[in-house]
Write an enzyme that holds these catalytic residues in place. Structure first.
Site, PDB file in Angstrom:
ATOM      1  N   ASN A  52     -22.544 -11.598   6.026  1.00 38.80           N
ATOM      2  CA  ASN A  52     -24.182 -11.959   6.273  1.00 38.80           C
ATOM      3  C   ASN A  52     -24.546 -11.907   4.936  1.00 38.80           C
ATOM      4  O   ASN A  52     -24.973 -13.812   4.269  1.00 38.80           O
ATOM      5  CB  ASN A  52     -24.921 -11.562   6.953  1.00 38.80           C
ATOM      6  CG  ASN A  52     -25.791 -12.191   7.626  1.00 38.80           C
ATOM      7  OD1 ASN A  52     -26.786 -12.819   7.306  1.00 38.80           O
ATOM      8  ND2 ASN A  52     -26.290 -12.096   8.915  1.00 38.80           N
ATOM      9  N   ASP A  53     -24.541 -11.919   4.346  1.00 38.25           N
ATOM     10  CA  ASP A  53     -25.302 -10.725   2.796  1.00 38.25           C
ATOM     11  C   ASP A  53     -25.418 -11.521   1.910  1.00 38.25           C
ATOM     12  O   ASP A  53     -25.619 -12.220   1.169  1.00 38.25           O
ATOM     13  CB  ASP A  53     -26.261  -9.776   2.498  1.00 38.25           C
ATOM     14  CG  ASP A  53     -26.938  -8.903   3.891  1.00 38.25           C
ATOM     15  OD1 ASP A  53     -27.482  -9.392   4.325  1.00 38.25           O
ATOM     16  OD2 ASP A  53     -26.730  -7.981   3.830  1.00 38.25           O
TER      17      ASP A  53
END
Ligand code: NAP
Length: 474
Positions: free
Chosen positions: A395-396
């Protein structure tokens, strides 16, 4: 003669250790490097035994029994742990090993302080070394045990530890350690000073580590690893072992460099990790991902059809892949793609997952060829040429905000430019945020489709679909 032999063994051990640490920086050589370092440690023990054998006064049979029993018990425990521990528990294991290192240095220094007659070297150098070894060893031991317990979920941060009160408590403990250390330096035989340093620095290790959020823990573990090296080097001065001094200094320096690399990869300063409390973890667990208004999702079947037509597929592994333990299923999928002539590469972000090298280790476990692993700087210019990017539980590390939004907490963190590819599939269970706790702009882009589900289940279904399409028959 035994002196010469011991120095020769020590020299070879130091060289092997240095080569081992150097080799660990490359995926291809890491396995062999680890074995070199293990041989170096074995030689270090051998050198010590040769030294004891050559001592004129010799050492008692009881001492030999303790030495041999200690070596055997430690060796067997280490071997069993290494065999049994799952990849996802590696940070806890490293924390435990660091704690053991800190405890050893603490015990060596304690023994030297309590039985100074046994020391070869005496005087101010030995005394300062004892103080440093006790102080750093105790912090490393308790801090590492707290880190391990937090990662295992056995401990959580008490509410008062999140408040400013903890800084007052920690400063008081640091001052108490300093007072004890000064007392030891003034009166070498001061039992009060010694025990004050042991207790205050031990509590300081707890006080500094307990408030830190679970997701920041790998940085702290890396720092504690560095401390364990410093404590070992100090213990080396205490017992007059050049090998311990050199090895401890190397571990101390390597741990510090790794800590810095991790902080850079996460775009955080060490100060904010150490004194920011559990902020990172609470934001992440709060799942404050922001509102998504324009999400496109698709089925595994659609994903398989697009992949079948692709020439080049890039896999982006993330923390969720490790959680799902889907690395072996992923490898089966990529084998099928490769057998159909599709070019496959894996994009490895330096802090994907929750510990340095997490993804490398995970993929190596599934026999992914090293040459397919591409580091961020290498793969970023290649994304425009990729037909499909498959983001798995990451995600990040794929959030374009890190480059486009100066107000984003991620701004400045280096990320993988997956949005440059023709099509991006993101596999995750829902819309919850990653570690940073923020919304990911990638998920709303026109070329992105979400494939919802547990990574292992989705990959298993994808494998079936690809085979149904006739891939992997050759
Ligand atoms: P991430 O940002 O934490 O995101 C992981 C994603 O995986 C989540 O969005 C989650 O979404 C999904 N997920 C969880 N379980 C899953 C499952 N079983 N199947 C499918 N998806 C699943 O991970 P990342 O992109 O790897 O980034 C790493 C982060 O950790 C960075 O912010 C980094 O700074 C930080 N960090 C790294 C290190 C290190 O040394 N590597 C150390 C400390 C912190 P759902 O819940 O919706 O499924």
């Amino acid at each position: 003669m035994s002196d010469v032999l011991k120095y020769a063994i020590d020299l070879v051990a130091v060289l092997l250790l240095a080569l081992g640490i150097k080799g660990l920086s490359k995926v291809r050589s890491a396995r062999g490097a680890n074995q070199l370092a293990a041989v170096a440690m074995g030689l270090a023990v051998l050198g010590l035994l040769v030294n004891y054998l050559g001592m004129e006064a010799g050492i008692s049979a009881t001492a030999w029994t303790w030495i041999i029993a200690g070596t055997a018990v430690g060796g067997v425990l280490g071997a069993i742990t290494a065999q049994r521990v799952p990849m996802t528990s590696m940070p806890e294991t490293v924390a435990l090993f660091n704690g053991c290192g800190g405890m050893s240095s603490l015990l060596v220094a304690l023994a030297a302080a309590l039985y100074p007659a046994a020391l070869d070297a005496a005087g101010p150098v030995a005394l300062v070394s004892i103080v440093v070894s006790v102080f750093v060893g105790a912090i490393t031991f308790t801090g590492s045990i707290v880190a391990m317990a937090k990662l295992q979920g056995w401990l959580s941060t008490p509410a008062w530890m999140q408040s400013k009160l903890r800084h007052v408590v920690n400063i008081a403990l640091a001052v108490a350690s300093l007072v004890g250390a000064l007392e030891m330096l003034r009166h070498a035989d001061s039992g009060t000073g010694l025990w004050l340093v042991v207790v205050a620095s031990g509590l300081l290790g707890v006080g500094v580590t307990l408030p830190i959020g679970g997701a920041d823990m790998p940085v702290v573990i890396s720092l504690l690893n560095s401390y364990s090296g410093v404590a070992a080097a100090a213990a080396g001065f205490v017992v007059g072992s050049q090998l311990l001094i050199v090895a401890g200094a190397m571990v101390g320096a390597a741990g510090l460099i790794l800590t810095q690399v991790m902080c850079n990869g996460m775009n955080r300063s060490l100060v904010s990790v150490l004194f920011g409390g559990a902020l990172g973890a609470s934001v992440a667990s709060g799942g404050g991902g922001g509102e998504y208004t324009n999400i496109t999702s698709c089925s595994v079947e659609e994903c398989a059809l697009t992949m079948e037509a692709a020439e080049r597929v890039v896999i982006v592994p993330g923390y969720g892949l490790a959680v799902a333990q889907a690395q072996h299923t992923l490898r089966e999928v990529t084998r099928v793609l490769e057998s159909a002539g599709i070019d496959v590469a894996y994009a490895i972000h330096p802090v994907a997952g929750r510990m340095p090298g997490h993804m490398n280790v995970l993929l190596a476990e599934a026999d992914v060829p090293y040459e397919q692993l591409k580091e961020m700087d290498q793969i970023n210019p290649e994304f425009p040429a990729a037909d499909v990017v498959l983001v798995l539980g990451a995600n990040d590390v794929v959030n374009p905000q890190a480059k486009s939004d100066p107000n984003s907490p991620l701004y400045g963190m280096p990320v993988l430019d997956v949005q440059e590819a023709r099509t991006v599939f993101v596999v995750k269970r829902g819309m919850s945020a990653g570690y940073s706790g923020i919304k990911n702009d990638l998920f709303e882009l026109a070329n992105t489709s979400m494939v919802f589900g547990d990574a292992k289940k989705v990959l298993g279904d994808l494998l079936v679909e690809l085979k149904d399409l006739g891939l992997g028959k050759k």
